[in-house]
Every structure is written in structure tokens, then in C-alpha cells.
Write an enzyme that holds these catalytic residues in place. Structure first.
Site, short mmCIF file in Angstrom:
data_model
loop_
_atom_site.label_atom_id
_atom_site.label_comp_id
_atom_site.label_asym_id
_atom_site.label_seq_id
_atom_site.Cartn_x
_atom_site.Cartn_y
_atom_site.Cartn_z
CG ASP A 36 -2.04 0.96 1.18
OD1 ASP A 36 -2.08 1.77 0.25
OD2 ASP A 36 -2.89 0.91 2.08
CG ASP A 37 0.11 5.01 -0.06
OD1 ASP A 37 -0.68 4.78 -0.99
OD2 ASP A 37 -0.11 5.87 0.81
CB CYS A 74 -5.75 2.96 -1.82
SG CYS A 74 -6.54 4.50 -1.32
NE ARG A 78 -6.43 -2.12 -0.58
CZ ARG A 78 -5.26 -1.48 -0.72
NH1 ARG A 78 -5.13 -0.57 -1.68
NH2 ARG A 78 -4.23 -1.72 0.07
CE LYS A 133 -6.27 0.74 2.56
NZ LYS A 133 -5.25 1.80 2.29
CG HIS A 135 -9.64 1.26 1.25
ND1 HIS A 135 -8.64 2.07 0.77
CD2 HIS A 135 -10.49 2.08 1.91
CE1 HIS A 135 -8.86 3.32 1.13
NE2 HIS A 135 -9.98 3.36 1.82
CG HIS A 222 -1.74 4.13 3.52
ND1 HIS A 222 -2.25 4.97 4.48
CD2 HIS A 222 -2.40 4.42 2.37
CE1 HIS A 222 -3.19 5.73 3.94
NE2 HIS A 222 -3.30 5.42 2.66
CG ASP A 328 -2.14 0.77 -3.14
OD1 ASP A 328 -0.97 1.21 -3.09
OD2 ASP A 328 -3.03 1.10 -2.32
CG ASN A 329 -1.23 4.29 -4.50
OD1 ASN A 329 -2.31 4.01 -3.96
ND2 ASN A 329 -0.18 4.67 -3.82
CE LYS A 371 -2.87 7.40 -2.21
NZ LYS A 371 -2.83 7.15 -0.74
#
Length: 538
Positions: A36-37, A74, A78, A133, A135, A222, A328-329, A371
Site C-alpha cells: 500500500d503506497d 488505493c 483494489r 486491508k 477498502h 501507507h 497499489d499506487n 500517487k
């Protein structure tokens, strides 16, 4: 449990006992890991100075993609990973805010015109599990337990590493008391419990003698950045050299690794980011501490990937398990130049640390933007595939140059599982897949991609077809780049190739209409947008 695992392994190794055993032998186990991130250059095997030995080893014994793409954010990433559709088609065109029935691409939850990787592989006989996560909404039964996952430990959102007022956890759809639940260890840390429960779920799959799918969605790295002090301390002082020098070192390492060619020049530094030498010693120390915490979060994530790999090996299933690791990004520049720093207790349960734009630019080396954005820095992920039983040894450590995207994950899993994609599911008509299987790339073959890859997020937009990419931030006109020659997007060639640009724009507009995308209604945020044209001096 050991006996059950042994019986499963024996059946896989020697099991031509029945047609069902033969079919099971052809279905590998699958683990999809989502960070994540995490920026393109944040792993050691993608250029970082941060130690990530377990992921590096996975790459050395597998394949690394150089052009694997996400959706820039994010929730949409997903939704895309889970469904094999563009996020707008799945109902998550932005985040989790429901814009109402007149805006079907922006309902903020997975819709019933999609199936998840859990639903698709469960129908193919897999034991399906999710840890981490989620989300993509927890309302209206849109949670792992009701979208195809036999077992799950899930957080509706991210935003925490330890139990605090922000943390909520659901075990198989049932909410836990995060401070007192007997199912949770004391003083838990999310990265650890996601891994621990993932292995518990794998044990259940082995007991049931089923191939397994584990979707392991870490919330690291993240914000708010939090990590054990003992893991932060070794990094303090290492970043006092400043973001420009760290970025240059990563760029040089990327060339040395063979990840990029020396002819690829890095995107220029963002002109609005502070010059390191102009900062006070106190500010330098603060930014050093912020990046030290970030590095600790990533090394802890890598450590837990090592725990997962060791667990698979101890259970005898590592060789026939496909592991796909991706982010994710791009690196996260929120909430702007300053980042955010809690000077009283940085890194602890109550801290609220964001690395800010200077370090986010480092995370996205050698690209432009981060991002939220559809230039390469915002949409490029590190991506590693490991599968000892299915990837030839001569491919170990190789780089795969063909473009791929999160929209390709479900088609790839279907290919691996010898499963079919439904046209209807639970009485609902299901939209056709948008991606394509990237399994051929595991063995060095061509991906049979028939359509371009598309992006839209907050008005930032792009289309990639072959070597060409047409891209524009919300405040910009379209730009055309030849990514074979110019992956860092330095030379806009739209005036040299107007027919190429026009053709891509027409295809983009048709896609935009088809997926029911809409203009982003909010005002421009100056720290995101006002400087975008400065890259090329326009």
C-alpha cells in the site's frame, strides 16, 4: 496438521489416484500480495537502499516486471485487482463515497455486475482466503466473507498499524474487539497479524486438501507511519544527505541492476520541493526521521514476507505456489511539501507521520509525479512473480519488459487455475473481463494483449497502446510519449505524431464513455496540479 499437510503434498507429488487428484495437481496454490503506497523504487531489487532481502530473493528466483501498472489510487486499484475490470465498471471509480444511483461508476462499493478473485476461484475448487486491508466498502454485504472468501481477517480501511481508535478488524465477517479479542495477540501490529492469519488460513486449506488462493493485502507502507522503535533506530541519520542524493543513488542502482537502461534519463526534480541545503539542521533531522520510519515499515513488511515464504516451505507447498507481489499506487506525496510529523512520539501508536513530496519523489525514482497521477510515477509498481514449479530456472532473476496492469490479475489467476469466467453469477449478469492473462510472460512468451490499457483518476487520464502513451493531468493538454525511448516522459511528441495522438484520444474517449467515467467535480488542489507543466519547461 502436519499429517494433513503431508497427505496433501503426497497427493500433489504422486497423485494420479483419480481424475480429481490429477486436476488438483494442475492447479497451483496462489498468493497475491498487495503493498500500500509503495513506490516503484522502494525495494532493494528495484533500486532502493532499504534492505528488503526476502523480496529481493523472491525476485532473484523469479521474474520482475519493469512496466507493471496500477490505477494511481488505493480503492480503485483494489477494485481492479479483485474484479479484472476497470474500477469504474466495478463501481469504485473514485473512493468509497456513494454518489448515488445516477452515477453507477461512483457507488463506492463493488457492484453485482462483477465477480471477485475469491468468487471466481472458489467456483474452481479453491479454498479462498483474504487477510489485510479491504477498502472497497464494508457496507451492504460488500466484504470478503460475502464476496467469495472462505476465510478472512480484514480491515475495512487502512490508517493504522496498532490497535487504536481508528482500527477495526473483522474475522470472517464478525467484528472483533481490537483490544481484547482472544483471537488476537497482545500488542499486535497489522503487518504481523495479516501474515499470521494468512498462514492459518493456508493450514485450513491443506486440511481440506484444496488448492488455496490467499489475497494478502498489507497496509504498509501507507501513512500514518508507525513501526517498532528498535527497527527505526538503525535508519536514523542515513537520510541526512537529503532526497536529491538518495534519488540519484537509486537511479544509479537501477541502471546497475539492469532495471532501466542508462539512456533513460530521470525526470527532473519537482521545482516546488525544498532544496535540501536550504533547510535548517532541525528540519533536516525531522525529514531524516520521517524517512527512517518509512524505511522501518518497509523492512518490517519484507520480514513478514519472509515469514510467509518460510511458512510455505515448512508446509511443503512453496514450489507449487504462485506468488505475485505488487503495489497499489506510486509513492505518496500527501498532504503536500511538508508531509506530516508528530515530533512528540514519531513512529508510535499515536503518531501521524507522512513522508511528504520530497521523499515521495524518491520513492517514484526515476519517474515524474506520484500517487493520484497518471504519469509514470503515479501508476508504476514494483511487481515480482515467483513460482518454482512453473517458471523455468533460466528465467530466474530476469526482467520482463512487457506492460501489465492490475486489471490482468484475475484473468491470470483464471488461467493458472484452469477456471472459467462466468457470464452470470448469483443471478446477475457479469461484465466481460477487461484484462488479459500475463501467465505467458512468466516463461518469456508474448502476452496476447488485444486492447490498450486505460487510466482515469480525479480527471488525470492516460492510455497506453504498444510503445505509445497519451497522458494528461487534469490541468494539462494531452501529451504523447514514446515509452520505448522515453519512459520518464521528458519529450512530448504529440506534434510530431498528430495521427497517433488523435487515434489514442479517440480510443480513450470511447473507453471513458463505455465505463461511465465522469468529470472530477472538486477544485484543483494547487500542490497537486499547478506545477505539472514545469517538468518540460512549457
Amino acid at each position: 496438521m502436519k499429517h494433513a499437510a503431508f497427505m496433501t503434498i503426497s497427493a500433489l507429488a504422486f497423485g494420479l489416484l483419480s481424475p480429481q487428484k490429477s486436476i488438483a495437481r494442475q492447479q497451483p496454490n496462489i498468493v497475491v500480495i498487495l503493498a500500500d503506497d509503495m513506490g516503484y523504487s522502494d525495494l532493494g531489487c528495484y533500486g532502493s537502499e532499504i534492505p528488503t532481502p526476502n523480496l529481493d530473493k523472491l525476485a532473484q528466483n523469479g521474474v520482475r516486471f519493469t512496466q507493471f501498472y496500477n490505477t494511481a489510487r488505493c480503492c480503485p486499484s483494489r477494485a481492479t485487482l479483485l474484479t479484472g475490470l476497470y474500477s469504474h465498471q466495478a463501481g469504485v471509480g473514485h473512493m468509497m463515497n456513494d454518489q448515488g444511483p445516477d452515477h453507477e461508476a461512483y457507488r463506492g462499493q463493488l457492484n453485482n455486475k462483477s465477480v471477485t478473485i475469491g468468487e471466481a476461484l472458489k467456483s474452481a475448487g479453491y479454498f479462498t482466503a483474504m487477510s489485510g486491508k479491504w477498502h472497497v466498502s464494508f457496507d451492504f454485504n460488500v466484504n470478503p466473507a460475502n464476496r467469495g472468501f472462505d476465510r478472512s481477517l480484514a480491515a475495512p480501511n487502512g490508517g493504522f498499524y496498532y490497535a487504536d481508535k481508528r482500527s477495526r478488524l473483522f474475522l470472517n465477517g464478525r467484528e472483533l474487539d481490537v483490544n481484547n479479542a482472544p483471537e488476537l495477540p497482545k500488542n499486535w501490529y497489522t503487518t504481523d497479524i495479516w501474515t499470521d492469519y494468512g498462514l492459518k488460513f493456508i493450514d485450513e486449506a491443506l486440511t481440506e486438501k484444496k488448492p488455496f488462493l490467499l489475497y494478502l493485502a498489507y497496509n504498509a507502507p501507507h501513512f500514518p507511519l508507525q513501526a517498532p522503535e528498535s527497527e527505526i533506530a538503525p535508519f536514523r541519520g542515513k537520510y541526512l544527505q537529503g532526497w536529491d542524493k538518495v534519488r540519484e543513488a537509486r537511479y544509479r542502482k537501477q541502471i546497475q541492476l539492469g532495471l532501466i537502461d542508462s539512456s533513460l534519463k530521470p525526470a527532473p526534480g519537482n521545482p516546488i520541493i525544498y532544496k535540501w541545503d536550504t533547510l535548517s539542521d532541525a528540519k533536516k533531522k525531522q525529514y531524516d526521521d520521517m524517512m527512517a520510519i518509512y524505511a522501518a515499515v518497509i523492512t518490517h513488511l519484507d520480514k513478514e514476507v519472509g515469514v510467509l515464504i518460510d511458512g510455505l516451505k515448512k508446509r511443503g507447498v512453496f514450489d507449487n505456489t504462485v506468488i505475485l507481489f505488487v503495489s497499489d499506487n506510486g509513492g505518496n506525496a500527501e498532504p503536500g511539501i511538508e508531509g506530516r510529523y508528530d515530533g512528540a512520539h514519531p513512529g508510535t501508536v499515536n503518531s501521524d507521520v507522512y513522508i511528504g513530496q520530497g521523499w515521495a519523489q524518491v520513492a517514484c525514482t526515476p519517474f515524474w509525479m506520484y500517487k493520484h497521477h497518471t504519469h509514470e510515477g503515479g501508476i508504476s509498481s514494483p511487481a515480482i512473480v515467483s513460482w518454482p514449479a512453473g517458471i523455468p530456472k533460466e528465467r530466474n532473476g530476469k526482467f520482463e519488459q512487457q506492460p501489465a496492469h492490475l486489471v490482468d490479475i484475475l484473468p491470470t489467476l483464471l488461467d493458472l487455475a484452469h477456471a472459467t469466467y462466468p457470464s452470470e453469477y448469483n443471478g446477475n449478469k457479469i461484465q466481460p473481463l477487461e484484462g488479459t492473462s500475463i501467465r505467458p510472460a512468466f516463461t518469456g512468451k508474448n502476452i496476447d494483449r488485444k486492447n490498450p490499457i486505460f487510466w482515469e483518476h480525479e480527471g488525470n487520464r492516460a492510455i497506453r497502446e504498444g510503445k505509445w502513451k497519451l497522458v494528461a493531468e487534469r490541468s494539462e493538454r494531452w501529451q504523447l510519449y514514446d515509452l520505448e525511448k522515453d519512459r520518464s516522459e521528458l519529450k512530448d511528441v504529440s506534434r510530431q505524431y498528430p495521427k497517433v495522438a488523435a487515434d489514442l484520444e479517440a480510443k480513450y474517449n470511447a473507453w471513458y464513455t463505455r465505463v461511465h467515467a465522469e468529470p472530477y467535480p472538486k477544485p484543483l488542489n494547487s500542490w497537486f496540479y499547478d506545477y505539472t507543466s514545469l517538468k518540460s519547461g512549457e
